[in-house]
Design a protein around this motif. Sequence first.
Motif, PDB file in Angstrom:
ATOM      1  N   ASP A  51       0.857  -1.182   0.000  1.00  0.00           N
ATOM      2  CA  ASP A  51       0.000   0.000   0.000  1.00  0.00           C
ATOM      3  C   ASP A  51       0.897   1.236   0.000  1.00  0.00           C
ATOM      4  OD1 ASP A  51      -2.179   1.739   0.251  1.00  0.00           O
ATOM      5  OD2 ASP A  51      -2.309   1.479   2.418  1.00  0.00           O
ATOM      6  N   TYR A  53      -0.147   4.470   0.640  1.00  0.00           N
ATOM      7  CA  TYR A  53      -0.557   5.471   1.627  1.00  0.00           C
ATOM      8  C   TYR A  53      -0.615   4.816   3.003  1.00  0.00           C
ATOM      9  CZ  TYR A  53      -2.949   9.523   3.557  1.00  0.00           C
ATOM     10  OH  TYR A  53      -3.276  10.627   4.293  1.00  0.00           O
ATOM     11  N   ASP A  58       5.882   6.086   4.115  1.00  0.00           N
ATOM     12  CA  ASP A  58       4.894   5.761   3.077  1.00  0.00           C
ATOM     13  C   ASP A  58       5.474   4.738   2.108  1.00  0.00           C
ATOM     14  OD1 ASP A  58       6.034   7.043   0.597  1.00  0.00           O
ATOM     15  OD2 ASP A  58       5.787   8.870   1.778  1.00  0.00           O
ATOM     16  N   THR A  81      -2.861   1.608  -4.560  1.00  0.00           N
ATOM     17  CA  THR A  81      -3.321   2.845  -3.951  1.00  0.00           C
ATOM     18  C   THR A  81      -4.703   3.225  -4.461  1.00  0.00           C
ATOM     19  OG1 THR A  81      -2.687   5.112  -3.384  1.00  0.00           O
ATOM     20  CG2 THR A  81      -2.362   4.443  -5.676  1.00  0.00           C
ATOM     21  N   SER A  82      -5.381   4.024  -3.671  1.00  0.00           N
ATOM     22  CA  SER A  82      -6.588   4.698  -4.139  1.00  0.00           C
ATOM     23  C   SER A  82      -6.311   6.197  -4.217  1.00  0.00           C
ATOM     24  CB  SER A  82      -7.774   4.401  -3.215  1.00  0.00           C
ATOM     25  OG  SER A  82      -7.465   4.732  -1.893  1.00  0.00           O
ATOM     26  N   TYR A  83      -5.108   6.608  -3.838  1.00  0.00           N
ATOM     27  CA  TYR A  83      -4.703   8.020  -3.838  1.00  0.00           C
ATOM     28  C   TYR A  83      -3.855   8.335  -5.060  1.00  0.00           C
ATOM     29  CZ  TYR A  83      -6.357   7.968   0.940  1.00  0.00           C
ATOM     30  OH  TYR A  83      -7.151   7.849   2.061  1.00  0.00           O
ATOM     31  N   THR A  84      -4.473   8.319  -6.222  1.00  0.00           N
ATOM     32  CA  THR A  84      -3.722   8.534  -7.455  1.00  0.00           C
ATOM     33  C   THR A  84      -3.202   9.956  -7.584  1.00  0.00           C
ATOM     34  OG1 THR A  84      -5.786   8.948  -8.642  1.00  0.00           O
ATOM     35  CG2 THR A  84      -4.907   6.701  -8.700  1.00  0.00           C
ATOM     36  N   GLU A  85      -3.811  10.904  -6.870  1.00  0.00           N
ATOM     37  CA  GLU A  85      -3.323  12.286  -6.923  1.00  0.00           C
ATOM     38  C   GLU A  85      -2.009  12.417  -6.158  1.00  0.00           C
ATOM     39  OE1 GLU A  85      -6.146  11.791  -4.471  1.00  0.00           O
ATOM     40  OE2 GLU A  85      -7.105  11.170  -6.296  1.00  0.00           O
ATOM     41  N   THR A  86      -1.845  11.615  -5.110  1.00  0.00           N
ATOM     42  CA  THR A  86      -0.661  11.681  -4.262  1.00  0.00           C
ATOM     43  C   THR A  86       0.465  10.798  -4.795  1.00  0.00           C
ATOM     44  OG1 THR A  86      -2.110  12.036  -2.362  1.00  0.00           O
ATOM     45  CG2 THR A  86       0.157  11.395  -1.889  1.00  0.00           C
ATOM     46  N   SER A  88       1.541   8.884  -8.093  1.00  0.00           N
ATOM     47  CA  SER A  88       1.304   8.630  -9.513  1.00  0.00           C
ATOM     48  C   SER A  88       1.909   7.302  -9.938  1.00  0.00           C
ATOM     49  CB  SER A  88       1.877   9.750 -10.374  1.00  0.00           C
ATOM     50  OG  SER A  88       3.278   9.626 -10.469  1.00  0.00           O
TER      51      SER A  88
END
Length: 127
Positions: A51, A53, A58, A81-86, A88
């Motif tokens: 993961d 995040y 991290d 991840t589900s945080y593609t903005e954070t 890439s």
Amino acid sequence: MKILVIEDQPAELKLAQDVLQAAGHEVNGASTADEAYDLIASDRPEVILLDLYMPGTDGLTLVRQLKGAPETADIHIVTMTSYTETFSRTATLAAGSAAYLLKPLNTRTLSDDLQAAVASKQAPPLP
């Protein structure tokens, strides 16, 4: 395959472990980078499902650390991840990840996705 799942959310960690064990893999789990280092040292995995995040260290930092150390550089790392903005896809693959998966994970294809990443060292197609 011997797989280490590193995920800080207990329900997601258990789900990934259960799915991969049902597919015939030997699976360990860790919820922090520190736990992961202990498991890597004591029971070296072939693949790490990581993961990105997490609290503390991290996942992207952990990828860089593992790929930068000669004793762990050859372990295949698949990030999620589900945080593609954070985090890439480009940055994660550039750091040394073999593949980049989006959450929620597709439990029907997870084992195949990991095997494909190990075989090709490239990212499997995204859903």
